[in-house]
Enzyme design. Structure first.
Site, mmCIF file in Angstrom:
data_model
loop_
_atom_site.group_PDB
_atom_site.id
_atom_site.type_symbol
_atom_site.label_atom_id
_atom_site.label_comp_id
_atom_site.label_asym_id
_atom_site.label_seq_id
_atom_site.Cartn_x
_atom_site.Cartn_y
_atom_site.Cartn_z
ATOM 1 N N LEU A 1 40.263 52.638 -88.587
ATOM 2 C CA LEU A 1 39.329 52.322 -87.499
ATOM 3 C C LEU A 1 40.043 51.725 -86.285
ATOM 4 O O LEU A 1 40.986 50.954 -86.416
ATOM 5 C CB LEU A 1 38.257 51.348 -87.993
ATOM 6 C CG LEU A 1 37.386 51.841 -89.151
ATOM 7 C CD1 LEU A 1 36.329 50.790 -89.501
ATOM 8 C CD2 LEU A 1 36.718 53.176 -88.834
ATOM 9 N N GLY B 1 37.438 52.535 -80.628
ATOM 10 C CA GLY B 1 36.488 53.623 -80.377
ATOM 11 C C GLY B 1 35.425 53.669 -81.471
ATOM 12 O O GLY B 1 34.221 53.753 -81.187
ATOM 13 N N HIS B 2 35.885 53.597 -82.727
ATOM 14 C CA HIS B 2 34.923 53.576 -83.842
ATOM 15 C C HIS B 2 34.013 52.347 -83.731
ATOM 16 O O HIS B 2 32.798 52.433 -83.921
ATOM 17 C CB HIS B 2 35.653 53.491 -85.185
ATOM 18 C CG HIS B 2 36.537 54.656 -85.511
ATOM 19 N ND1 HIS B 2 37.906 54.555 -85.643
ATOM 20 C CD2 HIS B 2 36.252 55.964 -85.741
ATOM 21 C CE1 HIS B 2 38.411 55.732 -85.955
ATOM 22 N NE2 HIS B 2 37.432 56.609 -86.014
ATOM 23 N N GLY C 1 31.104 60.430 -81.672
ATOM 24 C CA GLY C 1 31.808 60.209 -80.416
ATOM 25 C C GLY C 1 31.936 61.474 -79.583
ATOM 26 O O GLY C 1 32.132 62.567 -80.121
ATOM 27 N N GLU C 2 31.867 61.310 -78.274
ATOM 28 C CA GLU C 2 32.124 62.440 -77.368
ATOM 29 C C GLU C 2 33.588 62.870 -77.444
ATOM 30 O O GLU C 2 33.944 63.943 -76.989
ATOM 31 C CB GLU C 2 31.776 62.046 -75.932
ATOM 32 C CG GLU C 2 30.286 61.946 -75.689
ATOM 33 C CD GLU C 2 29.959 61.611 -74.243
ATOM 34 O OE1 GLU C 2 30.867 61.188 -73.498
ATOM 35 O OE2 GLU C 2 28.781 61.762 -73.877
HETATM 36 P P1 AMP Z 1 37.118 60.143 -87.010
HETATM 37 O O1 AMP Z 1 37.390 58.936 -87.838
HETATM 38 O O2 AMP Z 1 38.281 60.605 -86.205
HETATM 39 O O3 AMP Z 1 36.460 61.256 -87.803
HETATM 40 O O4 AMP Z 1 36.036 59.698 -85.940
HETATM 41 C C1 AMP Z 1 34.813 59.134 -86.340
HETATM 42 C C2 AMP Z 1 33.892 59.082 -85.151
HETATM 43 O O5 AMP Z 1 34.488 58.285 -84.128
HETATM 44 C C3 AMP Z 1 33.653 60.469 -84.552
HETATM 45 O O6 AMP Z 1 32.285 60.570 -84.179
HETATM 46 C C4 AMP Z 1 34.559 60.467 -83.356
HETATM 47 O O7 AMP Z 1 34.130 61.319 -82.318
HETATM 48 C C5 AMP Z 1 34.497 59.012 -82.925
HETATM 49 N N1 AMP Z 1 35.657 58.641 -82.111
HETATM 50 C C6 AMP Z 1 36.956 58.952 -82.348
HETATM 51 N N2 AMP Z 1 37.729 58.492 -81.338
HETATM 52 C C7 AMP Z 1 36.910 57.887 -80.455
HETATM 53 C C8 AMP Z 1 37.104 57.219 -79.196
HETATM 54 N N3 AMP Z 1 38.315 57.103 -78.646
HETATM 55 N N4 AMP Z 1 36.026 56.723 -78.561
HETATM 56 C C9 AMP Z 1 34.774 56.846 -79.105
HETATM 57 N N5 AMP Z 1 34.528 57.459 -80.280
HETATM 58 C C10 AMP Z 1 35.574 57.971 -80.948
#
Ligand code: AMP
Length: 283
Positions: free
Chosen positions: A36, A39-40, A151-152
């Site tokens: 994490l 962003g998360h 996340g976008e």
């Molecule tokens: P992941 O752990 O990479 O599968 O991401 C989990 C969630 O966090 C997904 O909805 C991603 O789009 C979001 N996410 C990843 N990186 C960012 C970021 N820099 N800012 C906002 N959300 C993010």
């Protein structure tokens, strides 16, 4: 502050949700693969403004990785993740083992067209969205969440999930969170830890190239000319581009002019052994 409780079984997740529902609470879900970062955490914060209880799932989903991808070396740091969640309002972590999500007789795959087949990520990761749609359908069913946030940063994934819940009549509302970035513009990602010092210094060029294309397009420049110049910025930073494209912001279909609808620029490129993705609106 007390630690966020962690459960690993679907039944435990369901018991938690049932108890909260009996108490009249609404439920939100933030699916992640762990490692994490801010962003998360920002997604958890946004979601906690909309629901009473936030569940964070931490699951490195094997079915969304292909054999030549980084499933084996993807960072796994559950203890640190749980500590990070103390900073935000998370009520439960669901961190299932692979066998809990995919028992040996597991037989279902959610295969999508529409935004899952538009020649962006799907061109380079042909089975990726099959894995994403399958695991997200499971997580939404398991949690019965009122709202789930994505996340976008993973923009095509966001559109795929919106389509998935529409198509399968899943009642969960999908929220989108903006991309959190480092001060130099690099989008936060669990994969950024793979970057060497030299690569880390070059990586923000991906975002700067997107910004440069947007300002050219908004000042009346031709889309394909703007993208060509941005490609040069990315290549000059030592990256190998998978795609850099202007697409309709919802359908993700190709876009030749701004008159064709709201536009989004999406990019994927390799920097050394690391694959980076990013996107921004043309607005
Ligand atoms: P992941 O752990 O990479 O599968 O991401 C989990 C969630 O966090 C997904 O909805 C991603 O789009 C979001 N996410 C990843 N990186 C960012 C970021 N820099 N800012 C906002 N959300 C993010």
């Amino acid at each position: 502050m007390t630690e966020v409780p962690v459960v690993t079984k679907v039944e435990e997740l369901r018991n938690f949700v049932r108890a909260k529902r009996l108490a009249g609470k609404s439920i939100g879900l933030t699916p992640t693969m762990g490692a994490l970062h801010a962003g998360h955490l920002s997604l958890v914060e946004i979601l906690s403004q909309h629901v009473d209880c936030v569940i964070v799932t931490i699951f490195v989903n094997p079915t969304q990785f292909s054999v030549n991808e980084d499933f084996g070396r993807y960072p796994r740091q559950l203890k640190e993740d749980i500590e990070k969640l103390l900073k935000v309002k998370a009520d439960l972590v669901f961190a299932p083992h692979v066998e809990e999500m995919y028992p040996s007789d597991f037989s279902t795959r959610v295969i999508m067209s529409g935004p899952a087949q538009v020649n962006l990520e799907d061109r380079f990761r042909p089975t990726h969205f099959e894995g994403v749609a399958t695991v997200v359908a499971k997580l939404l069913n398991q949690s019965q969440a009122d709202i789930a946030i994505f996340g976008e940063k993973d923009y095509q994934q966001l559109q795929v999930i919106r389509q998935l819940v529409r198509d399968l009549d899943i009642s969960t509302r999908i929220l989108a969170g903006p991309t959190l970035r480092e001060a130099d513009g690099l989008a936060l990602s669990s994969r950024n830890i793979y970057l060497s010092e030299d690569e880390r210094a070059k990586a923000p060029q991906l975002y700067l190239a997107l910004r440069s294309a947007v300002s050219q397009i908004l000042s009346g420049g031709d889309i394909s000319e703007a993208l060509k110049q941005s490609c040069e910025i990315i290549v000059n930073a030592g990256m190998k581009i998978d795609y850099l494209e202007a697409r309709h912001a919802e359908s993700l279909t190709p876009l030749r002019s701004m008159a064709e609808g709201p536009a989004r620029l999406l990019v994927a490129a390799h920097l050394g052994k690391t694959r980076l993705i990013d996107n921004i609106p043309v607005s």
